[in-house]
Scaffold this motif. Sequence first.
Motif, short mmCIF file in Angstrom:
data_model
loop_
_atom_site.label_atom_id
_atom_site.label_comp_id
_atom_site.label_asym_id
_atom_site.label_seq_id
_atom_site.Cartn_x
_atom_site.Cartn_y
_atom_site.Cartn_z
N THR A 107 0.83 -1.21 0.00
CA THR A 107 0.00 0.00 0.00
C THR A 107 0.86 1.26 0.00
OG1 THR A 107 -1.81 -1.09 1.16
CG2 THR A 107 -1.76 1.29 1.28
N LEU A 108 0.41 2.24 -0.74
CA LEU A 108 1.08 3.54 -0.81
C LEU A 108 0.01 4.63 -0.79
CD1 LEU A 108 3.93 4.53 -3.23
CD2 LEU A 108 1.82 5.85 -3.24
N SER A 109 0.23 5.69 -0.02
CA SER A 109 -0.72 6.80 0.07
C SER A 109 -0.05 8.09 -0.38
CB SER A 109 -1.24 6.96 1.50
OG SER A 109 -1.93 5.79 1.92
N ALA A 110 -0.65 8.75 -1.37
CA ALA A 110 -0.14 10.02 -1.89
C ALA A 110 -1.02 11.14 -1.34
CB ALA A 110 -0.16 10.02 -3.41
N ARG A 111 -0.52 11.85 -0.36
CA ARG A 111 -1.31 12.87 0.35
C ARG A 111 -1.47 14.13 -0.50
NH1 ARG A 111 0.07 15.24 6.42
NH2 ARG A 111 -1.76 16.61 6.58
N GLY A 112 -2.72 14.55 -0.68
CA GLY A 112 -3.01 15.80 -1.38
C GLY A 112 -2.49 15.86 -2.80
N VAL A 113 -2.38 14.71 -3.48
CA VAL A 113 -1.75 14.67 -4.80
C VAL A 113 -2.59 15.37 -5.86
CG1 VAL A 113 -2.73 12.40 -5.34
CG2 VAL A 113 -0.64 13.14 -6.49
N ILE A 114 -3.92 15.37 -5.70
CA ILE A 114 -4.80 16.04 -6.66
C ILE A 114 -5.31 17.32 -6.01
CG2 ILE A 114 -6.91 15.84 -8.04
CD1 ILE A 114 -6.44 12.83 -8.07
N PRO A 115 -4.99 18.49 -6.56
CA PRO A 115 -5.31 19.76 -5.89
C PRO A 115 -6.79 20.10 -5.90
CG PRO A 115 -4.46 20.16 -8.09
CD PRO A 115 -4.32 18.68 -7.86
N GLN A 116 -7.13 21.10 -5.13
CA GLN A 116 -8.53 21.53 -5.01
C GLN A 116 -9.07 22.01 -6.36
OE1 GLN A 116 -9.13 24.69 -2.21
NE2 GLN A 116 -11.35 24.57 -2.27
N ASN A 117 -8.25 22.70 -7.12
CA ASN A 117 -8.68 23.22 -8.42
C ASN A 117 -8.24 22.30 -9.55
OD1 ASN A 117 -5.97 23.77 -8.04
ND2 ASN A 117 -6.01 25.70 -9.18
N TRP A 118 -8.44 21.00 -9.38
CA TRP A 118 -8.03 20.02 -10.38
C TRP A 118 -8.76 20.27 -11.71
CZ3 TRP A 118 -12.00 17.03 -12.26
CH2 TRP A 118 -13.15 16.93 -11.47
N ALA A 119 -8.17 19.78 -12.77
CA ALA A 119 -8.73 19.99 -14.11
C ALA A 119 -8.86 18.67 -14.85
CB ALA A 119 -7.85 20.95 -14.91
N VAL A 120 -9.89 18.56 -15.65
CA VAL A 120 -10.08 17.39 -16.50
C VAL A 120 -8.93 17.30 -17.51
CG1 VAL A 120 -11.58 16.36 -18.25
CG2 VAL A 120 -12.59 17.44 -16.23
N LYS A 121 -8.45 16.10 -17.76
CA LYS A 121 -7.35 15.79 -18.67
C LYS A 121 -5.98 16.18 -18.13
CE LYS A 121 -10.05 16.08 -22.98
NZ LYS A 121 -10.08 16.65 -24.34
N ALA A 122 -5.93 16.68 -16.89
CA ALA A 122 -4.65 17.01 -16.28
C ALA A 122 -4.06 15.77 -15.61
CB ALA A 122 -4.81 18.12 -15.25
N THR A 123 -2.73 15.73 -15.50
CA THR A 123 -2.04 14.64 -14.84
C THR A 123 -1.30 15.19 -13.63
OG1 THR A 123 -1.76 13.43 -16.93
CG2 THR A 123 -0.31 12.82 -15.10
N TYR A 124 -1.48 14.54 -12.49
CA TYR A 124 -0.87 14.99 -11.24
C TYR A 124 0.08 13.91 -10.73
CZ TYR A 124 -4.61 18.38 -11.65
OH TYR A 124 -5.46 19.35 -12.12
N THR A 125 1.34 14.30 -10.54
CA THR A 125 2.39 13.36 -10.17
C THR A 125 2.64 13.40 -8.67
OG1 THR A 125 3.43 13.64 -12.33
CG2 THR A 125 4.78 12.69 -10.58
N SER A 126 2.72 12.23 -8.06
CA SER A 126 3.01 12.12 -6.64
C SER A 126 4.52 12.24 -6.40
CB SER A 126 2.50 10.78 -6.10
OG SER A 126 3.32 9.73 -6.56
N ARG A 127 4.90 12.16 -5.14
CA ARG A 127 6.32 12.16 -4.79
C ARG A 127 6.79 10.75 -4.43
NH1 ARG A 127 6.71 17.57 -0.86
NH2 ARG A 127 5.95 19.07 -2.44
N LEU A 128 5.98 9.76 -4.75
CA LEU A 128 6.22 8.41 -4.27
C LEU A 128 6.17 7.38 -5.39
CD1 LEU A 128 3.70 8.64 -1.28
CD2 LEU A 128 6.17 8.97 -1.13
N ASN A 129 6.81 6.23 -5.12
CA ASN A 129 6.63 5.07 -5.97
C ASN A 129 6.98 3.83 -5.14
OD1 ASN A 129 6.07 3.47 -8.26
ND2 ASN A 129 6.98 5.02 -9.60
N PHE A 130 6.52 2.68 -5.57
CA PHE A 130 6.68 1.48 -4.77
C PHE A 130 8.13 0.98 -4.70
CE2 PHE A 130 2.07 1.08 -5.38
CZ PHE A 130 1.70 0.76 -4.07
N ASN A 131 8.93 1.28 -5.70
CA ASN A 131 10.29 0.76 -5.70
C ASN A 131 11.32 1.82 -5.32
OD1 ASN A 131 9.87 2.20 -8.01
ND2 ASN A 131 10.86 0.75 -9.41
N HIS A 132 10.89 2.93 -4.69
CA HIS A 132 11.82 3.97 -4.27
C HIS A 132 12.16 3.80 -2.78
CE1 HIS A 132 10.77 6.99 -7.71
NE2 HIS A 132 11.24 5.84 -8.15
#
Length: 254
Positions: A229-254
């Motif tokens: 399990t991995l949790s990305a806190r606040g990764v999608i902002p309040q003013n998110w947009a359709v077709k936008a991509t939001y990158t976390s600071r995490l990955n499973f193999n880091h």
Amino acid sequence: MGIPCYFLVSCILLSPVAAAAVSQHWSPATATWYGSPEGDGSDGGACGYGSLVDVKPFRARVGAVSPVLFKGGEGCGACYKVRCLDRSICSRRAVTVIITDECPGGYCSGGRTHFDLSGAAFGRLAVSGDGGQLRNRGEIPVIFRRTPCKYPGRNIAFHVNEGSTNYWLSLLVEFEGGDGDVGSMHIREANSNQWLEMSHVWGANWCIVGGPLQGPFSVKLTTLSTGKTLSARGVIPQNWAVKATYTSRLNFNH
């Protein structure tokens, strides 16, 4: 507005955790190729990655699999090492491929374990200079095993799918390292301690019906293969947009 999640036949919860993602055991299968001889297979495919299959790190490392490995979309993002067995033309090295598509018929039907690789990936199974000759053979016997997905310099990202609203939010998971597959996905609204379970729509796409949903959103992923399990806190902002991509600071193999 997007199609409500409960109207989609495939919008179901995923099955329990399966076997481990990393295996040292090689299993038999068969392989073919599709698309152009040196190409990247199809654009997008049944996992929903779209143009990502044409660019690094996916480029030339993608393939479609038969239903026994595609698992109704649960197998999207999984990584495999595939090796050809004919020493007269094949290299002894294995090619690592990322599952981005499904091949439901032909060689892939009847419960067979089959890889339909991009032309470039298939050619790399051969010794140097013999990729064209190997492609001319059509179907070939191979062996395969699961391997960790590696995306150097990349973290898990979430693409907001077209049609998403504050009442129907759909996300595509990208660049998931390690197991590569998604077993369950939850989202948490701003100022809330409750994780809301999302439902599997198709491929690597997930959705939630509710609302109005209030961002920013945290996203929790659990892998299908090993239940990590991995949790990305606040990764999608309040003013998110359709077709936008939001990158976390995490990955499973880091």
